[in-house]
Scaffold this motif. Structure first.
Motif, PDB file in Angstrom:
ATOM      1  N   MET A   1      52.217   2.853 -57.745  1.00  0.00           N
ATOM      2  CA  MET A   1      51.237   1.676 -57.688  1.00  0.00           C
ATOM      3  C   MET A   1      51.372   1.021 -56.289  1.00  0.00           C
ATOM      4  O   MET A   1      52.269   0.724 -55.894  1.00  0.00           O
ATOM      5  CB  MET A   1      51.373   0.488 -58.804  1.00  0.00           C
ATOM      6  CG  MET A   1      50.684  -0.621 -58.619  1.00  0.00           C
ATOM      7  SD  MET A   1      51.076  -1.670 -60.091  1.00  0.00           S
ATOM      8  CE  MET A   1      49.392  -2.332 -60.450  1.00  0.00           C
ATOM      9  N   ARG A   2      50.369   0.754 -55.772  1.00  0.00           N
ATOM     10  CA  ARG A   2      50.612  -0.096 -54.536  1.00  0.00           C
ATOM     11  C   ARG A   2      50.575  -1.591 -54.587  1.00  0.00           C
ATOM     12  O   ARG A   2      49.993  -2.088 -55.327  1.00  0.00           O
ATOM     13  CB  ARG A   2      49.062   0.453 -53.672  1.00  0.00           C
ATOM     14  CG  ARG A   2      48.856   1.700 -53.147  1.00  0.00           C
ATOM     15  CD  ARG A   2      47.772   1.928 -52.274  1.00  0.00           C
ATOM     16  NE  ARG A   2      47.921   3.237 -51.482  1.00  0.00           N
ATOM     17  CZ  ARG A   2      47.214   4.049 -51.412  1.00  0.00           C
ATOM     18  NH1 ARG A   2      45.914   3.989 -52.246  1.00  0.00           N
ATOM     19  NH2 ARG A   2      47.370   5.280 -50.944  1.00  0.00           N
ATOM     20  N   GLN A   3      51.379  -1.959 -53.528  1.00  0.00           N
ATOM     21  CA  GLN A   3      51.754  -3.332 -53.589  1.00  0.00           C
ATOM     22  C   GLN A   3      51.810  -3.974 -52.187  1.00  0.00           C
ATOM     23  O   GLN A   3      52.243  -3.125 -51.386  1.00  0.00           O
ATOM     24  CB  GLN A   3      53.188  -3.711 -54.179  1.00  0.00           C
ATOM     25  CG  GLN A   3      53.197  -3.471 -55.822  1.00  0.00           C
ATOM     26  CD  GLN A   3      54.557  -3.778 -56.177  1.00  0.00           C
ATOM     27  OE1 GLN A   3      55.452  -3.678 -55.639  1.00  0.00           O
ATOM     28  NE2 GLN A   3      54.519  -4.475 -57.445  1.00  0.00           N
ATOM     29  N   GLY A   5      52.860  -5.316 -48.748  1.00  0.00           N
ATOM     30  CA  GLY A   5      54.035  -5.325 -48.118  1.00  0.00           C
ATOM     31  C   GLY A   5      54.928  -4.086 -48.366  1.00  0.00           C
ATOM     32  O   GLY A   5      56.110  -3.977 -47.885  1.00  0.00           O
ATOM     33  N   LYS A   6      54.581  -3.265 -49.114  1.00  0.00           N
ATOM     34  CA  LYS A   6      55.570  -1.987 -49.711  1.00  0.00           C
ATOM     35  C   LYS A   6      55.187  -0.972 -48.723  1.00  0.00           C
ATOM     36  O   LYS A   6      53.670  -0.509 -48.224  1.00  0.00           O
ATOM     37  CB  LYS A   6      55.387  -1.561 -51.181  1.00  0.00           C
ATOM     38  CG  LYS A   6      55.722  -2.535 -52.110  1.00  0.00           C
ATOM     39  CD  LYS A   6      57.235  -3.009 -51.828  1.00  0.00           C
ATOM     40  CE  LYS A   6      57.645  -3.872 -53.049  1.00  0.00           C
ATOM     41  NZ  LYS A   6      58.986  -4.538 -52.782  1.00  0.00           N
ATOM     42  N   LEU A   7      56.178  -0.035 -48.182  1.00  0.00           N
ATOM     43  CA  LEU A   7      55.849   1.174 -47.426  1.00  0.00           C
ATOM     44  C   LEU A   7      55.062   2.063 -48.055  1.00  0.00           C
ATOM     45  O   LEU A   7      55.400   2.359 -49.339  1.00  0.00           O
ATOM     46  CB  LEU A   7      57.173   1.886 -47.036  1.00  0.00           C
ATOM     47  CG  LEU A   7      57.065   2.885 -46.076  1.00  0.00           C
ATOM     48  CD1 LEU A   7      56.586   2.472 -44.576  1.00  0.00           C
ATOM     49  CD2 LEU A   7      58.597   3.599 -45.691  1.00  0.00           C
ATOM     50  N   ASP A   8      53.773   2.576 -47.689  1.00  0.00           N
ATOM     51  CA  ASP A   8      52.930   3.298 -48.301  1.00  0.00           C
ATOM     52  C   ASP A   8      52.478   4.511 -47.655  1.00  0.00           C
ATOM     53  O   ASP A   8      52.086   5.464 -48.297  1.00  0.00           O
ATOM     54  CB  ASP A   8      51.574   2.391 -48.318  1.00  0.00           C
ATOM     55  CG  ASP A   8      50.526   3.221 -49.368  1.00  0.00           C
ATOM     56  OD1 ASP A   8      50.755   3.145 -50.266  1.00  0.00           O
ATOM     57  OD2 ASP A   8      49.664   3.370 -48.851  1.00  0.00           O
ATOM     58  N   TYR A   9      52.988   4.821 -46.267  1.00  0.00           N
ATOM     59  CA  TYR A   9      52.389   6.021 -45.581  1.00  0.00           C
ATOM     60  C   TYR A   9      53.116   5.875 -44.337  1.00  0.00           C
ATOM     61  O   TYR A   9      53.695   5.021 -43.825  1.00  0.00           O
ATOM     62  CB  TYR A   9      50.870   5.609 -45.116  1.00  0.00           C
ATOM     63  CG  TYR A   9      50.200   7.105 -44.819  1.00  0.00           C
ATOM     64  CD1 TYR A   9      49.596   7.704 -45.825  1.00  0.00           C
ATOM     65  CD2 TYR A   9      49.911   7.294 -43.734  1.00  0.00           C
ATOM     66  CE1 TYR A   9      48.665   8.867 -45.466  1.00  0.00           C
ATOM     67  CE2 TYR A   9      49.194   8.362 -43.200  1.00  0.00           C
ATOM     68  CZ  TYR A   9      48.694   9.321 -44.193  1.00  0.00           C
ATOM     69  OH  TYR A   9      47.863  10.007 -43.959  1.00  0.00           O
ATOM     70  N   LEU A  67      52.362  -0.164 -44.214  1.00  0.00           N
ATOM     71  CA  LEU A  67      52.562  -0.906 -45.307  1.00  0.00           C
ATOM     72  C   LEU A  67      51.080  -0.930 -45.995  1.00  0.00           C
ATOM     73  O   LEU A  67      50.024  -0.817 -45.111  1.00  0.00           O
ATOM     74  CB  LEU A  67      53.110  -2.346 -44.946  1.00  0.00           C
ATOM     75  CG  LEU A  67      54.550  -2.205 -43.931  1.00  0.00           C
ATOM     76  CD1 LEU A  67      54.792  -3.664 -43.582  1.00  0.00           C
ATOM     77  CD2 LEU A  67      55.633  -1.487 -44.780  1.00  0.00           C
ATOM     78  N   TYR A  68      51.207  -1.409 -46.972  1.00  0.00           N
ATOM     79  CA  TYR A  68      49.858  -1.608 -47.609  1.00  0.00           C
ATOM     80  C   TYR A  68      49.678  -3.145 -48.016  1.00  0.00           C
ATOM     81  O   TYR A  68      50.711  -3.983 -48.090  1.00  0.00           O
ATOM     82  CB  TYR A  68      49.899  -1.097 -49.040  1.00  0.00           C
ATOM     83  CG  TYR A  68      48.590  -1.242 -49.639  1.00  0.00           C
ATOM     84  CD1 TYR A  68      47.366  -0.627 -49.439  1.00  0.00           C
ATOM     85  CD2 TYR A  68      48.578  -2.383 -50.957  1.00  0.00           C
ATOM     86  CE1 TYR A  68      46.305  -0.999 -50.312  1.00  0.00           C
ATOM     87  CE2 TYR A  68      47.412  -2.486 -51.456  1.00  0.00           C
ATOM     88  CZ  TYR A  68      46.284  -1.825 -51.319  1.00  0.00           C
ATOM     89  OH  TYR A  68      45.054  -2.211 -52.004  1.00  0.00           O
ATOM     90  N   ALA A 110      52.168  -0.658 -38.960  1.00  0.00           N
ATOM     91  CA  ALA A 110      50.836  -0.923 -39.535  1.00  0.00           C
ATOM     92  C   ALA A 110      50.923  -1.534 -40.738  1.00  0.00           C
ATOM     93  O   ALA A 110      51.551  -1.280 -41.476  1.00  0.00           O
ATOM     94  CB  ALA A 110      49.999   0.414 -39.168  1.00  0.00           C
ATOM     95  N   VAL A 111      49.444  -2.191 -41.038  1.00  0.00           N
ATOM     96  CA  VAL A 111      49.276  -2.450 -42.373  1.00  0.00           C
ATOM     97  C   VAL A 111      48.078  -2.111 -42.730  1.00  0.00           C
ATOM     98  O   VAL A 111      46.984  -2.150 -41.712  1.00  0.00           O
ATOM     99  CB  VAL A 111      49.456  -4.229 -42.488  1.00  0.00           C
ATOM    100  CG1 VAL A 111      49.143  -4.657 -44.110  1.00  0.00           C
ATOM    101  CG2 VAL A 111      50.910  -4.608 -42.004  1.00  0.00           C
ATOM    102  N   TRP A 112      47.647  -1.608 -44.022  1.00  0.00           N
ATOM    103  CA  TRP A 112      46.350  -1.182 -44.115  1.00  0.00           C
ATOM    104  C   TRP A 112      45.884  -1.607 -45.485  1.00  0.00           C
ATOM    105  O   TRP A 112      46.705  -2.060 -46.398  1.00  0.00           O
ATOM    106  CB  TRP A 112      46.293   0.317 -44.196  1.00  0.00           C
ATOM    107  CG  TRP A 112      46.530   1.030 -45.360  1.00  0.00           C
ATOM    108  CD1 TRP A 112      47.824   1.368 -46.144  1.00  0.00           C
ATOM    109  CD2 TRP A 112      45.905   1.588 -46.594  1.00  0.00           C
ATOM    110  NE1 TRP A 112      47.907   1.977 -47.199  1.00  0.00           N
ATOM    111  CE2 TRP A 112      46.397   2.147 -47.481  1.00  0.00           C
ATOM    112  CE3 TRP A 112      44.451   1.498 -46.676  1.00  0.00           C
ATOM    113  CZ2 TRP A 112      45.975   2.732 -48.706  1.00  0.00           C
ATOM    114  CZ3 TRP A 112      43.864   2.110 -47.939  1.00  0.00           C
ATOM    115  CH2 TRP A 112      44.875   2.617 -48.812  1.00  0.00           C
ATOM    116  N   GLY A 113      44.518  -1.675 -45.661  1.00  0.00           N
ATOM    117  CA  GLY A 113      43.805  -2.234 -47.037  1.00  0.00           C
ATOM    118  C   GLY A 113      42.648  -1.573 -46.951  1.00  0.00           C
ATOM    119  O   GLY A 113      42.109  -1.129 -46.069  1.00  0.00           O
TER     120      GLY A 113
END
Length: 114
Positions: A1-3, A5-9, A67-68, A110-113
């Motif tokens: 589950m994406r949250q 501030g969590k490392l996503d990619y 990050l997400y 980077a931060v993505w959404g």
């Protein structure tokens, strides 16, 4: 589950070789599989999602943790409020929008959404 501030990619350069040679290495050594997005980008999903690119611009010569964020504008405000320096303002890319920032130690993330 994406949250938020969590490392996503993670994006990593493939500029020291060819995209095909990098894909062949990880496929052979670790049985990774890839999805190509044009001639200069290939994504993987092996525990932590990520991709390799052949963009040789100066800012892309190191791995880029991504990050997400559920709210990109809010997270951009939090980053700048904490002392982060915006390297690339919010922009669209295939899959969503993102921005890049440097932390106080000079690391680019980077931060993505969506």
């Amino acid at each position: 589950m994406r949250q938020t501030g969590k490392l996503d990619y993670i994006e990593m350069p493939a500029t020291g070789g060819t995209l095909d040679s990098v894909k062949a290495f990880y496929s052979t050594a670790f049985s990774w599989s890839f999805t190509d997005y044009g001639p200069s980008y290939s994504a993987f999903s092996e525990g932590l999602d990520g991709g390799f690119h052949t963009d040789a611009s100066e800012g892309s010569l190191k791995p880029l943790p991504v990050l997400y964020s559920e709210n990109l504008e809010e997270t951009l405000g939090a980053v700048t409020g904490a002392g982060g320096r915006i390297v690339k303002p919010i922009f669209s890319f295939p899959g969503g929008r993102r921005f890049h920032f440097a932390d106080p130690a000079g690391n680019e993330l980077a931060v993505w959404g969506e």
